[in-house]
Enzyme design. Structure first.
Site, mmCIF file in Angstrom:
data_model
loop_
_atom_site.group_PDB
_atom_site.id
_atom_site.type_symbol
_atom_site.label_atom_id
_atom_site.label_comp_id
_atom_site.label_asym_id
_atom_site.label_seq_id
_atom_site.Cartn_x
_atom_site.Cartn_y
_atom_site.Cartn_z
ATOM 1 N N GLY A 43 0.817 -1.221 0.000
ATOM 2 C CA GLY A 43 0.000 0.000 0.000
ATOM 3 C C GLY A 43 0.848 1.267 0.000
ATOM 4 O O GLY A 43 0.544 2.232 -0.682
ATOM 5 N N GLY A 44 1.931 1.260 0.797
ATOM 6 C CA GLY A 44 2.835 2.412 0.828
ATOM 7 C C GLY A 44 2.157 3.658 1.347
ATOM 8 O O GLY A 44 1.097 3.614 1.982
ATOM 9 N N CYS A 46 0.665 5.978 -0.302
ATOM 10 C CA CYS A 46 -0.599 6.260 -0.982
ATOM 11 C C CYS A 46 -1.786 5.690 -0.206
ATOM 12 O O CYS A 46 -2.752 6.392 0.080
ATOM 13 C CB CYS A 46 -0.536 5.681 -2.388
ATOM 14 S SG CYS A 46 -2.079 5.756 -3.266
ATOM 15 N N LYS A 55 -8.454 11.251 0.709
ATOM 16 C CA LYS A 55 -9.665 11.362 -0.119
ATOM 17 C C LYS A 55 -10.900 10.888 0.636
ATOM 18 O O LYS A 55 -12.006 11.390 0.408
ATOM 19 C CB LYS A 55 -9.506 10.578 -1.426
ATOM 20 C CG LYS A 55 -9.012 11.445 -2.558
ATOM 21 C CD LYS A 55 -7.554 11.730 -2.527
ATOM 22 C CE LYS A 55 -7.120 13.096 -2.233
ATOM 23 N NZ LYS A 55 -5.659 13.287 -2.253
ATOM 24 N N GLY A 187 2.251 26.220 4.067
ATOM 25 C CA GLY A 187 2.418 25.670 2.721
ATOM 26 C C GLY A 187 1.097 25.619 1.976
ATOM 27 O O GLY A 187 0.161 24.956 2.426
ATOM 28 N N GLY A 188 1.028 26.336 0.860
ATOM 29 C CA GLY A 188 -0.203 26.395 0.065
ATOM 30 C C GLY A 188 -0.141 25.467 -1.125
ATOM 31 O O GLY A 188 -0.688 25.754 -2.189
ATOM 32 N N VAL A 244 6.724 31.779 7.722
ATOM 33 C CA VAL A 244 6.800 31.603 9.176
ATOM 34 C C VAL A 244 8.267 31.711 9.544
ATOM 35 O O VAL A 244 9.113 31.047 8.957
ATOM 36 C CB VAL A 244 6.259 30.212 9.564
ATOM 37 C CG1 VAL A 244 6.515 29.921 11.028
ATOM 38 C CG2 VAL A 244 4.778 30.120 9.248
ATOM 39 N N ALA A 327 0.974 9.004 -7.412
ATOM 40 C CA ALA A 327 0.815 7.550 -7.351
ATOM 41 C C ALA A 327 0.729 6.915 -8.743
ATOM 42 O O ALA A 327 1.353 5.880 -9.006
ATOM 43 C CB ALA A 327 -0.432 7.215 -6.542
ATOM 44 N N HIS A 451 -25.660 14.309 -22.463
ATOM 45 C CA HIS A 451 -26.236 15.535 -21.906
ATOM 46 C C HIS A 451 -27.218 15.185 -20.800
ATOM 47 O O HIS A 451 -27.959 14.198 -20.940
ATOM 48 C CB HIS A 451 -26.971 16.308 -23.007
ATOM 49 C CG HIS A 451 -27.656 17.535 -22.511
ATOM 50 N ND1 HIS A 451 -26.946 18.675 -22.183
ATOM 51 C CD2 HIS A 451 -28.966 17.804 -22.256
ATOM 52 C CE1 HIS A 451 -27.796 19.601 -21.756
ATOM 53 N NE2 HIS A 451 -29.030 19.098 -21.791
HETATM 54 C C1 FAD Z 1 -1.447 13.446 2.222
HETATM 55 C C2 FAD Z 1 -1.065 12.960 0.856
HETATM 56 C C3 FAD Z 1 -1.997 12.912 -0.150
HETATM 57 C C4 FAD Z 1 -1.653 12.451 -1.408
HETATM 58 N N1 FAD Z 1 -2.611 12.420 -2.375
HETATM 59 C C5 FAD Z 1 -2.298 11.960 -3.598
HETATM 60 C C6 FAD Z 1 -3.289 11.862 -4.601
HETATM 61 O O1 FAD Z 1 -4.445 12.195 -4.374
HETATM 62 N N2 FAD Z 1 -2.941 11.377 -5.805
HETATM 63 C C7 FAD Z 1 -1.656 10.989 -6.088
HETATM 64 O O2 FAD Z 1 -1.392 10.560 -7.203
HETATM 65 N N3 FAD Z 1 -0.688 11.078 -5.164
HETATM 66 C C8 FAD Z 1 -0.989 11.546 -3.922
HETATM 67 N N4 FAD Z 1 -0.025 11.584 -2.967
HETATM 68 C C9 FAD Z 1 1.342 11.176 -3.334
HETATM 69 C C10 FAD Z 1 1.451 9.646 -3.369
HETATM 70 O O3 FAD Z 1 1.134 9.133 -2.087
HETATM 71 C C11 FAD Z 1 2.840 9.235 -3.787
HETATM 72 O O4 FAD Z 1 3.171 9.844 -5.010
HETATM 73 C C12 FAD Z 1 2.923 7.726 -3.963
HETATM 74 O O5 FAD Z 1 2.582 7.065 -2.772
HETATM 75 C C13 FAD Z 1 4.331 7.331 -4.382
HETATM 76 O O6 FAD Z 1 4.362 5.960 -4.549
HETATM 77 P P1 FAD Z 1 5.719 5.150 -4.444
HETATM 78 O O7 FAD Z 1 5.385 3.766 -4.873
HETATM 79 O O8 FAD Z 1 6.815 5.858 -5.138
HETATM 80 O O9 FAD Z 1 6.133 5.137 -2.902
HETATM 81 P P2 FAD Z 1 5.377 5.194 -1.520
HETATM 82 O O10 FAD Z 1 3.931 5.124 -1.637
HETATM 83 O O11 FAD Z 1 5.994 6.334 -0.790
HETATM 84 O O12 FAD Z 1 5.820 3.826 -0.839
HETATM 85 C C14 FAD Z 1 7.157 3.551 -0.554
HETATM 86 C C15 FAD Z 1 7.204 2.381 0.408
HETATM 87 O O13 FAD Z 1 8.563 1.955 0.515
HETATM 88 C C16 FAD Z 1 8.826 1.606 1.856
HETATM 89 N N5 FAD Z 1 10.278 1.640 2.077
HETATM 90 C C17 FAD Z 1 11.092 2.725 2.167
HETATM 91 N N6 FAD Z 1 12.369 2.327 2.373
HETATM 92 C C18 FAD Z 1 12.360 0.966 2.396
HETATM 93 C C19 FAD Z 1 13.359 -0.036 2.574
HETATM 94 N N7 FAD Z 1 14.644 0.271 2.747
HETATM 95 N N8 FAD Z 1 12.978 -1.326 2.555
HETATM 96 C C20 FAD Z 1 11.674 -1.684 2.374
HETATM 97 N N9 FAD Z 1 10.693 -0.775 2.196
HETATM 98 C C21 FAD Z 1 11.036 0.531 2.216
HETATM 99 C C22 FAD Z 1 8.040 2.671 2.628
HETATM 100 O O14 FAD Z 1 7.835 2.259 3.979
HETATM 101 C C23 FAD Z 1 6.754 2.733 1.822
HETATM 102 O O15 FAD Z 1 5.811 1.803 2.285
HETATM 103 C C24 FAD Z 1 -0.334 12.028 -1.681
HETATM 104 C C25 FAD Z 1 0.631 12.050 -0.664
HETATM 105 C C26 FAD Z 1 0.267 12.504 0.592
HETATM 106 C C27 FAD Z 1 1.312 12.511 1.674
#
Ligand code: FAD
Length: 485
Positions: A43-44, A46, A55, A187-188, A244, A327, A451
């Site tokens: 899940g990470g 996201c 969301k 941050g905006g 700030v 994501a 429509h």
């Molecule tokens: C509040 C918020 C809202 C967001 N909303 C959106 C949105 O609406 N739409 C959108 O597209 N994006 C959104 N994002 C951004 C999105 O979450 C990221 O772009 C996306 O999760 C990136 O995916 P990724 O696979 O690169 O890594 P991530 O999702 O960051 O996952 C990386 C994973 O790697 C793991 N990891 C790190 N180091 C190691 C290691 N050494 N060994 C094993 N595992 C490790 C971490 O623990 C994590 O689980 C949002 C982000 C935040 C914070």
């Protein structure tokens, strides 16, 4: 999970939307895959602390706002009762269901999901420290190919770091432990505005401070305009060109001192502060220095069009491999890297990576932007369709939106699409398809749209390009590269 996984064809480090999409495709293509992440399921960021929980809360915010605004057309609801524990449990339930589903999909595909943290021993071997929630201990995993998908973390401002539960980052803000009376969002950008929208809907007086001279720096001003107007209504204050400079914890809150064009003369006290000043790539993967993988100036791992790093056996994708940190970009890069590993002739060369800001109204865009056209000295025609002329927008009581197409005047190809308005995030998918498929404005114009829907605004923007929109008469705007407007 397996204890015997001593070697694999593909080791994916990090199970966010980049990592799990890569691992699942690799398994679908018949490769032996290990997916490593500290969480109990894939899940990470996201799913656990980003897109999905934010969301879910924004949906709740929207319900609250729509109920309040129904008074405009004669429906008055009583003031809502908000059960914060139930709201939090619902949001967490959504996350648990989705991540559990991913865990199941990993099992069904025979992906070896290893709960732990990976470190490089060399360009062919990982050491994996099993997460405490897992079985503990350490194991070695030899790989033919590794994909680094370690994502990103919230950026901090070291001079303003204050270790206090009153100061939140996006992760703790999503926990909604309480509804503070006042909240300062530092941050905006999109994360600050989305979370600010949630707290404002729940009843917090939200102030936003942004160092640059506009909200959502870098986003098309045409699109930010209608959002800015609405933000003025829902936020107690928006301070632009302001920063700030000091935060001090006091008994009742955090005393904040500002400097800049719209800085209040005196420091202000906020019950809570949310710092949302961007994200930093997790490129300091332990042991990475034992490989040839290079990290660029901004901290992103350097990759080529195939998402290969300077080390031939190692790829990098998602937030750790560069902007935009989104994501869907991560997933597509992950799938590209896997196809390259599988020997397919592919590269990551999208024409249109959509971006959506899930505020109210939403902002979404893809492909070429006006700013980029000016920077690159390209001439494009901009066809705008204002939602005041959309029957559907009027029936939704949301006429403030705009749909715009950027069209190449010679080929009449749609090069970019920008939308601000309710549901823009869903509508932009049509723009992505148009740009990726090299659609002409006439293709969009001649495709019959249902429509009354907001999707008609895309078709009518294409009609505007030809000066033939049924519901609006508006001359075209020409962006002439260096010559300006
Ligand atoms: C509040 C918020 C809202 C967001 N909303 C959106 C949105 O609406 N739409 C959108 O597209 N994006 C959104 N994002 C951004 C999105 O979450 C990221 O772009 C996306 O999760 C990136 O995916 P990724 O696979 O690169 O890594 P991530 O999702 O960051 O996952 C990386 C994973 O790697 C793991 N990891 C790190 N180091 C190691 C290691 N050494 N060994 C094993 N595992 C490790 C971490 O623990 C994590 O689980 C949002 C982000 C935040 C914070």
């Amino acid at each position: 999970m397996s204890d015997k996984a001593a070697s694999t064809q593909v080791a994916v480090i990090g199970a966010g939307p980049g990592g799990y999409a890569a691992a699942f495709l690799a398994a679908d293509l018949g490769l032996k895959v290990a997916l490593i992440d500290p969480e109990v399921n894939p899940g990470g960021v996201c799913l656990y602390r980003g897109c999905i929980p934010s969301k879910a809360l924004l949906h709740a915010a929207r319900v609250l706002t729509e109920a309040r605004e129904a008074a405009h057309f004669g429906i008055d609801f009583a003031a809502p009762k908000i059960d914060l524990d139930k709201l939090r449990a619902w949001k967490e339930g959504v996350v648990t269901k989705l991540t559990g589903g991913l865990g199941l999909l990993a099992k069904q595909r025979a992906v070896d999901y290893i709960r732990g943290e990976a470190a490089f021993l060399d360009a062919r071997t990982l050491a994996i420290k099993r997460a405490p929630g897992g079985q503990g201990g350490e194991e070695r995993l030899a790989f033919e190919h590794a994909i680094i998908a370690t994502g990103s973390r919230p950026a901090t401002i070291p001079s303003l770091s204050l270790s206090s539960p009153r100061v939140m980052d996006s992760t703790s803000a999503l926990d909604i432990t309480d509804v503070p009376k006042t909240l300062l969002v530092v941050g905006g950008g999109y994360i600050g505005l989305e979370l600010g929208t949630v707290y404002a809907a729940l009843g917090t007086r939200v102030a936003v401070v942004e160092m640059m001279d506009g909200l959502l720096p870098g986003v098309d001003r045409d699109l930010v305009g209608p959002l800015g107007k609405r933000m003025e209504k829902i936020f107690a204050a928006t301070m632009l060109s302001t920063k700030v400079v000091e935060m001090k914890e006091e008994k009742d809150g955090v005393r904040v001192r500002f400097e800049g064009a719209q800085a209040p003369a005196e420091p202000q006290v906020f019950e809570k502060v949310l710092v949302a000043v961007g994200r930093k790539p997790n490129s300091r993967v332990p042991g990475l220095e034992k490989t040839k993988v290079a990290v660029g100036e901004r901290g992103f791992i350097t990759v080529d069009l195939h998402r290969r790093t300077a080390e031939p056996s190692i790829y990098a994708i998602g937030d750790v491999a560069g902007e935009p940190m989104l994501a869907h970009k991560a997933s597509h890069e992950g799938r590209t890297a896997v196809e390259v590993i599988a020997g397919h002739k592919v590269a990551f060369e999208p024409q249109a990576i959509p971006a959506v800001v899930f505020t109210d109204p939403e902002i979404a865009w893809c492909g070429l932007t006006e700013e980029q056209a000016k920077r690159e000295n390209r001439t494009v025609r901009v066809a705008r369709f204002p939602w005041g002329a959309s029957g559907r927008a009027m029936t939704l009581d949301r006429p403030e939106g705009v749909t715009k197409l950027l069209v190449d005047p010679e080929s009449e190809r749609v090069l970019g699409v920008g939308i601000v308005g309710s549901g823009a995030g869903e509508l932009i998918a049509e723009g992505v398809l148009a740009v990726e498929m090299a659609a002409l404005a006439s293709d969009v114009k001649l495709s019959i749209h249902p429509h009354p829907t907001l999707s008609e605004t895309v078709m009518e923007a294409a009609e505007v390009f030809f000066g033939q929109s049924t519901h609006v008469y508006r001359p075209l705007k020409v962006v002439q590269g260096r010559a300006g407007l």
